[in-house]
Design a protein around this motif. Structure first.
Motif, short mmCIF file in Angstrom:
data_model
loop_
_atom_site.label_atom_id
_atom_site.label_comp_id
_atom_site.label_asym_id
_atom_site.label_seq_id
_atom_site.Cartn_x
_atom_site.Cartn_y
_atom_site.Cartn_z
N UNK A 1 0.84 -1.19 0.00
CA UNK A 1 0.00 0.00 0.00
C UNK A 1 0.87 1.25 0.00
N UNK A 2 1.94 1.22 0.83
CA UNK A 2 2.85 2.37 0.91
C UNK A 2 3.48 2.68 -0.43
N UNK A 3 4.07 1.64 -1.05
CA UNK A 3 4.73 1.85 -2.35
C UNK A 3 3.72 2.32 -3.39
N UNK A 4 2.53 1.69 -3.37
CA UNK A 4 1.49 2.06 -4.32
C UNK A 4 1.12 3.53 -4.20
N UNK B 1 0.66 10.08 3.01
CA UNK B 1 0.00 8.84 3.44
C UNK B 1 0.88 7.64 3.14
N UNK B 2 1.48 7.66 1.94
CA UNK B 2 2.34 6.56 1.53
C UNK B 2 3.51 6.41 2.48
N UNK B 3 4.15 7.55 2.82
CA UNK B 3 5.29 7.51 3.72
C UNK B 3 4.85 7.00 5.09
N UNK B 4 3.65 7.44 5.52
CA UNK B 4 3.12 6.98 6.81
C UNK B 4 3.00 5.45 6.83
N UNK B 5 2.49 4.89 5.73
CA UNK B 5 2.36 3.43 5.64
C UNK B 5 3.74 2.76 5.69
N UNK C 1 6.47 3.95 7.08
CA UNK C 1 7.00 4.05 8.44
C UNK C 1 6.35 3.00 9.33
N UNK C 2 5.02 2.86 9.15
CA UNK C 2 4.28 1.86 9.91
C UNK C 2 4.86 0.47 9.67
N UNK C 3 5.14 0.20 8.38
CA UNK C 3 5.71 -1.11 8.03
C UNK C 3 7.06 -1.32 8.70
N UNK C 4 7.90 -0.28 8.69
CA UNK C 4 9.27 -0.44 9.17
C UNK C 4 9.34 -0.50 10.69
N UNK C 5 8.38 0.14 11.37
CA UNK C 5 8.49 0.21 12.83
C UNK C 5 7.73 -0.91 13.55
N UNK C 6 6.98 -1.73 12.79
CA UNK C 6 6.24 -2.80 13.46
C UNK C 6 6.61 -4.16 12.88
N UNK C 7 6.24 -5.19 13.60
CA UNK C 7 6.51 -6.54 13.11
C UNK C 7 5.25 -7.24 12.62
N UNK C 8 4.13 -6.82 13.17
CA UNK C 8 2.89 -7.46 12.74
C UNK C 8 1.76 -6.45 12.81
N UNK C 9 0.67 -6.78 12.15
CA UNK C 9 -0.49 -5.91 12.12
C UNK C 9 -1.68 -6.71 12.62
N UNK C 10 -2.51 -6.11 13.48
CA UNK C 10 -3.72 -6.83 13.89
C UNK C 10 -4.53 -7.19 12.66
#
Lengths: 403, 367
Positions: A323-326, A349-353, A355-364
């Protein structure tokens, strides 16, 4: 000429998307994002939504807003279950279409003959559809084998086919996890392994609908009723009859979508199993700008994310990166077009996604379930000005009156 | 005389609709092999005391929900997102009240305000998207519904109290509970205090719509946007404000039940009221008084149908068919009555014109 350019563009976008998914898969090691199993699940999740969306397309192209798709779909689940139990799955598909068509006929009667507000009629049909399916289930399924007051399980499912050589080969290649090759192999594998013939029927119906609506005289007349019914009438088109036909077909399509839910997506009928998919189909249609290609793309988006949330959590996490890259890619594209504001919003928004990807290991997993809805909101927010619904969509038409 | 005739005409359509719905329901029941007579005798029997209390309570919830939908409809806005707005608002209010950060009544008032705020914001997103980006509110509110329901599911799962198989928010302290008034035996339960909220909102809705500049602008925009623009109405502002108002009211839908009986957000939460509200608003022609009848009718049918399981072999769900048919039949009946009256008027005018063919100008002035 323009059409060919457009096809070219679509091809490029699809290719880009596959490349991106492939790259993300290699980078994150989340091979589940496009494994054969995921794609198979995505196709199964897409079909009901797609049928509802195509149903919406039929009706709205003739100028009737059909918010009753949900109700017609629910009727379809019951019809599929009832007819499959007694006469086998293919009569079941017919039964789903029949029950859905009854819902469509009711909508046509209210909106075309009586000129009632389309939304009101649709809301009423949703209530009636839900009530009727529950009532009928209790009345007819309680005493059957595998039945209960709310369900009928153990139904025969339409034939599944596996194409021997190709299926095994594709599976072999897909398991190699090679760049691009394995992704394409997954696609091929999903379509050749244990494929329900009902899925093939859905694809055929979508193509047939697109052809009828855009390439035949009948379709041209039908669409003219949605754009300018008075003008159509003046040219000798029987607007009422076309609207009736469109709305009844619309209901039948939604009903078939419901049938798919009962016969392929799950192992039988349960009350309320549509769970808002009729509305999602409507959203997919608007997402797709009231056109068959876009509508299919919208349904695929919903279907894919719908299926992904049921699978492993690393794939869901990898989805953030996609989603971020898109979004960043879209932002760059908008920037080239000179749309600075949208580009900045999308880029942020893309950068936010990312950052979210890089700072977490999993998503609910709930967040994966939200993705299609947020994506739709974003797409609509950024592209709604380019959407155009049929000019007379949702308006009341009385023969011989200007408004 | 004229007023009487108008009243008769406006009652004609609902009466026809109810009769048609009764006939169709009877047919459905008979076709499934049960007795329609049994059904109606159960539905029309006197509700037991407990049922009366439930009907009043449920009416208040449905009424608030219908008001929320109606304010949008009067503006030609279809806020299908009432469901999501009140789900999110209810959860937020329940969490705040459960935290018991404030003493006594303050712990009721502040959560109520939070519910209003959350509902308004959630609906406001759709309003803003509509005016700034041209996104149809039908679609954006459907999306927001799904997002809200998933979000609440996630939050509740993560931060809620797990009890057995269920999960709920923290129960509010005794001092913040507003049980209400017991009219019958204590076992019949109370009419919730906050059910009065429905009355207040109904009066407020009527005043706002009929006695204020804003209400006039709102109705004008709903009837003809171009005319409203020509008379200086800022349509964009109206869209955002009415969505905010609609969401604010939606935020309160479940509050009477929460402070009166549930005391926490969990299995006791009543989902689906948003969609019932839409149907009732349409049934009541988006008029505060009309909606009362709709809400009572729906609550009455729901409550009375509970007895079907015990006393007959008819499915409770047949009531949904009745309700849906009433909604559809009402609008069809209004349309048929309207067409009939137009035809009647045309005939009267034609007859009058034929009767007084070419009257002298002086004659015409006197009549």
């Amino acid at each position: 000429m323009r059409a060919r350019q457009l096809n070219h563009l679509w091809l490029l976008i699809s290719l880009g998307a596959i490349l991106m998914v492939s790259a993300v898969r290699i980078l994150t090691g989340a091979h589940g994002i496009d494994s054969i199993g995921t794609i198979r699940a995505a196709i199964i999740a897409t079909c009901p939504i797609l049928m509802a969306a195509i149903g919406g397309l039929w009706s709205e192209r003739a100028g009737v807003v059909n918010i009753g798709l949900e109700g017609q779909m629910i009727l379809g689940t019951w019809g599929a279950a009832y007819f499959t139990y007694y006469y086998g799955p293919w009569v079941g598909v017919f039964g789903a279409a029949l029950l859905g068509a009854v819902g469509g006929l009711l909508h046509a009667l209210a909106t075309v003959t009586f000129g009632v507000d389309h939304i009101v009629s649709g809301v009423a049909i949703n209530i009636i559809g839900l009530g009727a399916s529950r009532f009928l289930a209790e009345a007819y399924f309680t005493d059957l084998e595998g039945g209960g007051i709310k369900q009928l399980t153990g139904l025969e499912t339409p034939t599944r086919v596996t194409i021997p050589g190709i299926s095994d080969g594709a599976e072999y290649l897909a398991d190699k996890h090679w760049f691009l090759v394995s992704d394409l192999a997954s696609l091929v594998g999903a379509m050749t392994t244990d494929l329900s013939l009902f899925t093939v029927l859905v694809a055929a119906l979508v193509i047939a609908s697109a052809w009828i609506l855009w390439r035949s005289t009948f379709g041209l007349r039908l669409r003219s009723c949605g754009e300018n019914p008075a003008a159509a009438e003046s040219l000798g088109v029987n607007v009422y009859r076309y609207k009736y036909a469109a709305v009844v077909v619309s209901g039948a399509m939604a009903g078939i979508g419901g049938g798919f839910l009962a016969l392929v997506s799950s192992s039988g009928f349960t009350t309320g199993q549509t769970n808002g998919r009729g509305f999602i189909g409507l959203a997919a249609m608007i997402f797709g700008n009231w056109r068959p290609g876009g509508t299919t793309a919208g349904a695929l988006l919903f279907g894919y994310t719908d299926s992904l949330q049921l699978r492993d959590s690393t794939s869901v996490h990898a989805l953030l990166l996609i989603v971020g890259i898109g979004l960043v890619a879209l932002a760059l594209w908008r920037l080239r077009q000179g749309k600075t504001t949208t580009a900045i919003v999308m880029g942020a928004l893309g950068v936010a996604f990312l950052v979210w990807f890089l700072t977490t290991d999993s998503v609910p997993k709930e967040f994966a379930g939200m993705t299609p809805y947020i994506a739709t909101l974003l797409v609509l927010a950024l592209a709604a000005q380019r959407l155009r619904m049929p000019a007379a969509d949702g308006l009341r038409y009385r023969r011989g009156q200007s408004i | 005389m004229n007023a009487l005739r108008r009243l008769g005409a406006s009652l004609l359509a609902p009466v026809i609709a109810v009769v048609v719905a009764m006939i169709i329901t009877s047919l459905v029941i008979s076709l499934s092999g049960s007795s329609a007579g049994d059904f109606w005798s159960v539905i029309f029997s006197r509700p037991v005391d407990r049922a009366i209390v439930n009907i009043v309570n449920q009416t208040s919830l449905i009424y608030i929900s219908a008001l929320a939908a109606a304010i949008g409809f009067r503006m030609n806005l279809f806020n299908i997102g009432v469901e999501g707005q009140y789900t999110l608002a209810s959860y937020a209010a329940a969490t705040l009240a459960g935290a018991a950060l404030f003493p006594g009544l303050l712990n009721v008032v502040l959560p109520l305000l939070l519910a209003v705020l959350v509902g308004a914001i959630w609906a406001g997103i759709a309003g803003l998207l509509k005016v700034t980006r041209g996104v149809s509110e039908v679609i954006s509110t459907i999306m927001l519904n799904a997002i809200a329901i998933t979000l609440v599911g996630y939050l509740l799962n993560k931060y809620g109290v797990h009890v057995g198989n269920g999960v709920r928010s923290t129960v509010i302290p005794e001092s913040s509970r507003l049980d209400g008034w017991t009219f019958f035996e204590a076992s019949d339960g109370p009419v919730w205090t906050l059910a009065t909220l429905a009355l207040l909102l109904g009066v407020g809705f009527w005043v706002l719509l009929n006695k204020t500049r804003f209400g006039f602008d709102l109705r004008a925009t709903g009837m003809s946007q171009s005319a409203a623009v020509a008379s200086g109405v800022n349509v964009n502002k109206m869209v955002v404000v009415s969505m905010l108002l609609s969401g604010a009211i939606a935020g309160l839908i479940w509050m009477p039940s929460f402070f009166g009986a549930a005391h926490s957000y969990g299995t006791a939460f009543q989902a689906g009221l948003g969609f019932t509200g839409i149907a009732v608003a349409l049934l009541g022609r988006n008029q505060p008084v009309g909606i009362i009848f709709g809400a009572v009718l729906f609550a009455f049918l729901n409550e009375q149908s509970n007895r079907l399981t015990l006393e007959t072999d008819i499915s409770v769900n047949v009531v949904q068919i009745t309700q849906g048919t009433i909604v559809l039949a009402v609008v069809v009946a209004y349309e048929v009555v309207r067409r009939y009256r137009t035809k009647l008027e045309q005939r009267t005018v034609a007859e009058e014109l034929a009767g007084q063919r070419q009257p002298a100008p002086s004659e015409r002035a006197t009549t």
